[in-house]
Design a protein around this motif. Structure first.
Motif, PDB file in Angstrom:
ATOM      1  N   HIS A  97       0.827  -1.200   0.000  1.00 36.97           N
ATOM      2  CA  HIS A  97       0.000   0.000   0.000  1.00 36.97           C
ATOM      3  C   HIS A  97       0.867   1.258   0.000  1.00 36.97           C
ATOM      4  CE1 HIS A  97      -3.207   2.804   0.967  1.00 36.97           C
ATOM      5  NE2 HIS A  97      -2.532   3.187   2.043  1.00 36.97           N
ATOM      6  N   PHE A  98       1.878   1.304   0.891  1.00 36.77           N
ATOM      7  CA  PHE A  98       2.743   2.476   0.966  1.00 36.77           C
ATOM      8  C   PHE A  98       3.591   2.623  -0.298  1.00 36.77           C
ATOM      9  CE2 PHE A  98       2.325   2.126   5.761  1.00 36.77           C
ATOM     10  CZ  PHE A  98       1.474   3.213   5.839  1.00 36.77           C
ATOM     11  N   ALA A  99       4.043   1.525  -0.862  1.00 34.66           N
ATOM     12  CA  ALA A  99       4.816   1.583  -2.105  1.00 34.66           C
ATOM     13  C   ALA A  99       3.946   2.135  -3.228  1.00 34.66           C
ATOM     14  CB  ALA A  99       5.342   0.196  -2.463  1.00 34.66           C
ATOM     15  N   SER A 100       2.682   1.726  -3.269  1.00 36.16           N
ATOM     16  CA  SER A 100       1.747   2.232  -4.274  1.00 36.16           C
ATOM     17  C   SER A 100       1.511   3.729  -4.076  1.00 36.16           C
ATOM     18  CB  SER A 100       0.429   1.463  -4.180  1.00 36.16           C
ATOM     19  OG  SER A 100      -0.540   2.046  -5.008  1.00 36.16           O
ATOM     20  N   MET A 101       1.334   4.141  -2.831  1.00 35.95           N
ATOM     21  CA  MET A 101       1.142   5.565  -2.542  1.00 35.95           C
ATOM     22  C   MET A 101       2.382   6.366  -2.960  1.00 35.95           C
ATOM     23  SD  MET A 101      -0.768   5.640   1.174  1.00 35.95           S
ATOM     24  CE  MET A 101      -0.530   7.385   1.344  1.00 35.95           C
ATOM     25  N   LEU A 102       3.561   5.843  -2.701  1.00 34.13           N
ATOM     26  CA  LEU A 102       4.796   6.528  -3.077  1.00 34.13           C
ATOM     27  C   LEU A 102       4.921   6.616  -4.589  1.00 34.13           C
ATOM     28  CD1 LEU A 102       7.489   7.785  -2.188  1.00 34.13           C
ATOM     29  CD2 LEU A 102       8.463   5.488  -2.192  1.00 34.13           C
ATOM     30  N   ASN A 103       4.610   5.528  -5.268  1.00 30.86           N
ATOM     31  CA  ASN A 103       4.685   5.524  -6.742  1.00 30.86           C
ATOM     32  C   ASN A 103       3.717   6.526  -7.350  1.00 30.86           C
ATOM     33  OD1 ASN A 103       6.713   3.643  -6.927  1.00 30.86           O
ATOM     34  ND2 ASN A 103       5.308   1.901  -7.061  1.00 30.86           N
ATOM     35  N   SER A 104       2.519   6.669  -6.776  1.00 31.77           N
ATOM     36  CA  SER A 104       1.562   7.628  -7.325  1.00 31.77           C
ATOM     37  C   SER A 104       1.925   9.061  -6.931  1.00 31.77           C
ATOM     38  CB  SER A 104       0.138   7.292  -6.896  1.00 31.77           C
ATOM     39  OG  SER A 104       0.021   7.381  -5.499  1.00 31.77           O
ATOM     40  N   HIS A 105       2.676   9.231  -5.856  1.00 34.75           N
ATOM     41  CA  HIS A 105       3.064  10.562  -5.401  1.00 34.75           C
ATOM     42  C   HIS A 105       4.299  11.094  -6.145  1.00 34.75           C
ATOM     43  CE1 HIS A 105       3.920  13.906  -2.715  1.00 34.75           C
ATOM     44  NE2 HIS A 105       5.171  13.446  -2.613  1.00 34.75           N
ATOM     45  N   GLU A 106       5.230  10.221  -6.476  1.00 37.94           N
ATOM     46  CA  GLU A 106       6.498  10.645  -7.069  1.00 37.94           C
ATOM     47  C   GLU A 106       6.340  11.550  -8.291  1.00 37.94           C
ATOM     48  OE1 GLU A 106       8.632   6.960  -7.538  1.00 37.94           O
ATOM     49  OE2 GLU A 106       9.773   7.312  -5.701  1.00 37.94           O
ATOM     50  N   PRO A 107       5.468  11.251  -9.273  1.00 33.21           N
ATOM     51  CA  PRO A 107       5.360  12.133 -10.441  1.00 33.21           C
ATOM     52  C   PRO A 107       4.833  13.526 -10.079  1.00 33.21           C
ATOM     53  CG  PRO A 107       4.275  10.043 -10.872  1.00 33.21           C
ATOM     54  CD  PRO A 107       4.667  10.059  -9.425  1.00 33.21           C
ATOM     55  N   LEU A 108       4.090  13.653  -9.013  1.00 33.99           N
ATOM     56  CA  LEU A 108       3.510  14.928  -8.621  1.00 33.99           C
ATOM     57  C   LEU A 108       4.359  15.693  -7.603  1.00 33.99           C
ATOM     58  CD1 LEU A 108      -0.089  13.535  -8.028  1.00 33.99           C
ATOM     59  CD2 LEU A 108       0.817  14.522 -10.143  1.00 33.99           C
ATOM     60  N   CYS A 109       5.381  15.088  -7.090  1.00 33.17           N
ATOM     61  CA  CYS A 109       6.155  15.675  -6.004  1.00 33.17           C
ATOM     62  C   CYS A 109       7.009  16.831  -6.514  1.00 33.17           C
ATOM     63  CB  CYS A 109       7.044  14.614  -5.372  1.00 33.17           C
ATOM     64  SG  CYS A 109       7.988  15.238  -3.982  1.00 33.17           S
ATOM     65  N   SER A 110       6.809  18.022  -5.941  1.00 28.32           N
ATOM     66  CA  SER A 110       7.560  19.208  -6.358  1.00 28.32           C
ATOM     67  C   SER A 110       9.002  19.140  -5.863  1.00 28.32           C
ATOM     68  CB  SER A 110       6.883  20.469  -5.838  1.00 28.32           C
ATOM     69  OG  SER A 110       6.850  20.436  -4.428  1.00 28.32           O
ATOM     70  N   ILE A 111       9.235  18.473  -4.804  1.00 31.61           N
ATOM     71  CA  ILE A 111      10.599  18.358  -4.287  1.00 31.61           C
ATOM     72  C   ILE A 111      11.448  17.510  -5.222  1.00 31.61           C
ATOM     73  CG2 ILE A 111      12.012  17.473  -2.382  1.00 31.61           C
ATOM     74  CD1 ILE A 111       9.733  18.203  -0.507  1.00 31.61           C
ATOM     75  N   LEU A 112      10.864  16.438  -5.732  1.00 30.16           N
ATOM     76  CA  LEU A 112      11.617  15.552  -6.619  1.00 30.16           C
ATOM     77  C   LEU A 112      11.794  16.147  -8.012  1.00 30.16           C
ATOM     78  CD1 LEU A 112      10.072  12.084  -5.671  1.00 30.16           C
ATOM     79  CD2 LEU A 112      12.298  12.996  -4.999  1.00 30.16           C
TER      80      LEU A 112
END
Length: 125
Positions: free
Chosen positions: A82-97
């Motif tokens: 679940h957390f890996a899925s949340m991270l994967n969906s967050h990464e493209p939108l993350c302004s820091i990254l």
């Protein structure tokens, strides 16, 4: 005088002599030893049964613990997915990254790592 073959003589050899005190004492010791051995064997079988029962209970307890740990592993694996899925969906939108990292001065400007020297009588020479 010649030895006669009389029936009283032959019958005395075929009969066993009356039991002596030594024979009856040996028989008593043998009976006591057998009784003692019977009791020891009974105790040994009882201890063996108790040990088997204890091992059986311990085995059942370990099986329960194993099942609980397997459930916990399954739950934690699902949580990790679940957390890996949340991270994967967050990464493209993350302004820091997606933005370049700021220079180190900007990062540390808000933090005060330098503290004034505290003068202590212990450290003065």
């Amino acid at each position: 005088m010649p030895h006669s073959s009389d029936s009283s003589d032959s019958s005395s050899f075929s009969q066993s002599p009356p039991p002596s005190k030594q024979d009856s004492s040996d028989d008593m010791r043998k009976v006591q030893r057998r009784e003692k051995n019977r009791i020891a064997a009974q105790k040994s079988r009882l201890r063996q049964t108790q040990k088997a029962d204890t091992l059986h209970l311990e085995s059942e307890d370990l099986e329960r613990q194993n099942a609980a740990l397997r459930r916990e592993i399954k739950q934690l694996t699902e949580e990790m997915k679940h957390f890996a899925s949340m991270l994967n969906s967050h990464e493209p939108l993350c302004s820091i990254l997606t933005s370049p990292p700021p220079p180190p001065e900007v990062l540390y400007a808000t933090h005060s790592f330098h503290q004034p020297h505290i003068s202590s009588p212990r450290f003065q020479h």
